[in-house]
Design an enzyme around this catalytic site. Structure first.
Site, mmCIF file in Angstrom:
data_model
loop_
_atom_site.group_PDB
_atom_site.id
_atom_site.type_symbol
_atom_site.label_atom_id
_atom_site.label_comp_id
_atom_site.label_asym_id
_atom_site.label_seq_id
_atom_site.Cartn_x
_atom_site.Cartn_y
_atom_site.Cartn_z
ATOM 1 C CG ASP A 1 24.089 58.142 96.090
ATOM 2 O OD1 ASP A 1 23.571 57.935 94.975
ATOM 3 O OD2 ASP A 1 24.298 57.228 96.916
ATOM 4 C CG HIS B 1 28.745 51.396 96.604
ATOM 5 N ND1 HIS B 1 29.293 50.262 96.042
ATOM 6 C CD2 HIS B 1 28.089 52.041 95.577
ATOM 7 C CE1 HIS B 1 28.998 50.224 94.760
ATOM 8 N NE2 HIS B 1 28.278 51.284 94.460
ATOM 9 C CB CYS C 1 28.002 56.714 93.071
ATOM 10 S SG CYS C 1 26.327 56.866 93.713
ATOM 11 N NE ARG D 1 24.980 46.737 93.533
ATOM 12 C CZ ARG D 1 25.032 47.864 92.828
ATOM 13 N NH1 ARG D 1 23.981 48.277 92.152
ATOM 14 N NH2 ARG D 1 26.122 48.599 92.796
ATOM 15 C CD GLN E 1 30.614 54.815 93.007
ATOM 16 O OE1 GLN E 1 30.011 53.973 92.356
ATOM 17 N NE2 GLN E 1 31.222 55.836 92.423
ATOM 18 N NE ARG F 1 32.469 50.963 91.011
ATOM 19 C CZ ARG F 1 31.189 50.620 91.203
ATOM 20 N NH1 ARG F 1 30.226 51.492 90.990
ATOM 21 N NH2 ARG F 1 30.866 49.414 91.654
#
Ligand code: CP
Ligand code: NVA
Length: 316
Positions: free
Chosen positions: A232, A137, A272, A110, A140, A300
């Protein structure tokens, strides 16, 4: 069940969905369905394999699901916290990659810069998975669309409307929607639209699949007829000093009950997470009956287990 019955991904890494070929998303989803449906059958799929997790930013979902996912598959994960030390500052990314490949079988990172992932991937023979960058991402968006396939079976021809910042999550949603033939509208304030290169990449894929992509600025027009509405945070990790300025700019882009009422009556709400109730979404919407945020978070785990199996499940 052996992984070979489902086929493996042709590429070494998963850095962005734009790199996936047609059929790869379906392969990931097919494997996810199998793993989710029979956890025990996959409990040795990555027996003895090790995953390095290098995080420059905070995480709850990504960190837990990759760690627990490796344990579920018979492997193990080692977490390296880089929140205080930027990647590449103590030693080069090349040296880091060349060390890690001697000890582990895969890397999840990340990071701030997409370039850091590309440099790690280019300098090791083991798979590198993007656990979020400033640019995209992918894990996601794959979980988001996997969750929609569970609800709708086929997402092709359905419309997802993303309201908010044209950020990393939005970019990967554009890529996956295009790949699956889903229609997607992105509605952002002027100046906060998604990256033009990402939109071009998605439109190129959409030509093959029939996906319709709209980039607009008016939320009320955008959500009309939406099958799902997604939002988001207004300020992503790394943009903390812009929070005040962005709160004013995004104030008309909050997903509230009035906005959801303009979508289809059964429209799903997606986020998310982490979410800020009262900012990008009201509590009534995110905690309401059409919100699927925790289903996405659960998935996920299953989707990333599939990605790990497909990338690490063979000798390279
Ligand atoms: N959605 C998501 O990636 O959550 P985390 O930041 O907690 O990993
Ligand atoms: N856009 C958000 C996503 C967090 C999962 C961020 O980058 O902070």
């Amino acid at each position: 069940m052996t992984t070979t019955t489902l086929g493996l991904l042709p590429q070494k890494d998963l850095l962005t969905i734009a790199q996936l070929g047609s059929g790869d998303v379906e392969t990931i989803f097919e494997t996810t369905r199998s793993i989710k449906g029979d956890r025990a059958a996959w409990s040795r799929a990555l027996a003895g394999k090790r995953l390095a997790m290098i995080f420059e930013k905070d995480s709850l979902r990504t960190r837990f699901t990759f760690d627990v996912g490796m344990q579920d598959l018979g492997g193990s994960a080692v977490f390296m916290d880089h929140r205080d030390v930027r990647l590449g500052s103590r030693e080069s990314l090349k040296d880091m990659a060349k060390n890690l490949e001697r000890w582990v079988d895969g890397i999840v990172a990340r990071v701030y810069k997409q370039r850091a992932l590309e440099e790690l991937a280019a300098n090791c023979s083991i798979p590198v998975v993007n656990g979020l960058s400033d640019h995209v991402h992918p894990c996601q968006a794959l979980s988001d669309f996997f969750t929609l396939t569970e609800r709708w079976q086929d997402v092709a021809g359905r419309r997802v409307v993303y309201v908010g910042d044209g950020n990393n999550t939005c970019h990967s949603l554009l890529h996956v929607a295009a790949r699956l033939g889903a229609h997607i509208t992105v509605c952002s304030p002027e100046g906060y639209e998604p990256n033009a290169r990402v939109v071009s990449e998605a439109m190129l894929i959409a030509r093959e699949t029939g996906s319709d992509i709209q980039i607009v600025n008016d939320p009320e027009q955008a959500v009309k007829g939406a099958d799902a509405v997604y939002t988001d945070v207004w300020a992503s990790m790394g943009q903390e000093d812009e929070i005040e300025e962005r709160s004013a700019i995004f104030n008309d882009y909050r997903v509230d009950e009035e906005l959801m009422a303009l979508a289809r009556p059964d429209a799903l709400f997606m986020h998310c997470l982490p979410a800020h109730r009262g900012q990008e979404v009201t509590a009534g919407v995110i905690d309401g009956p059409n919100s699927i945020v925790y289903d996405i978070a659960e998935n996920r785990l299953h989707v990333q287990k599939a990605i790990l199996v497909l990338l690490m499940g063979r000798d390279r």
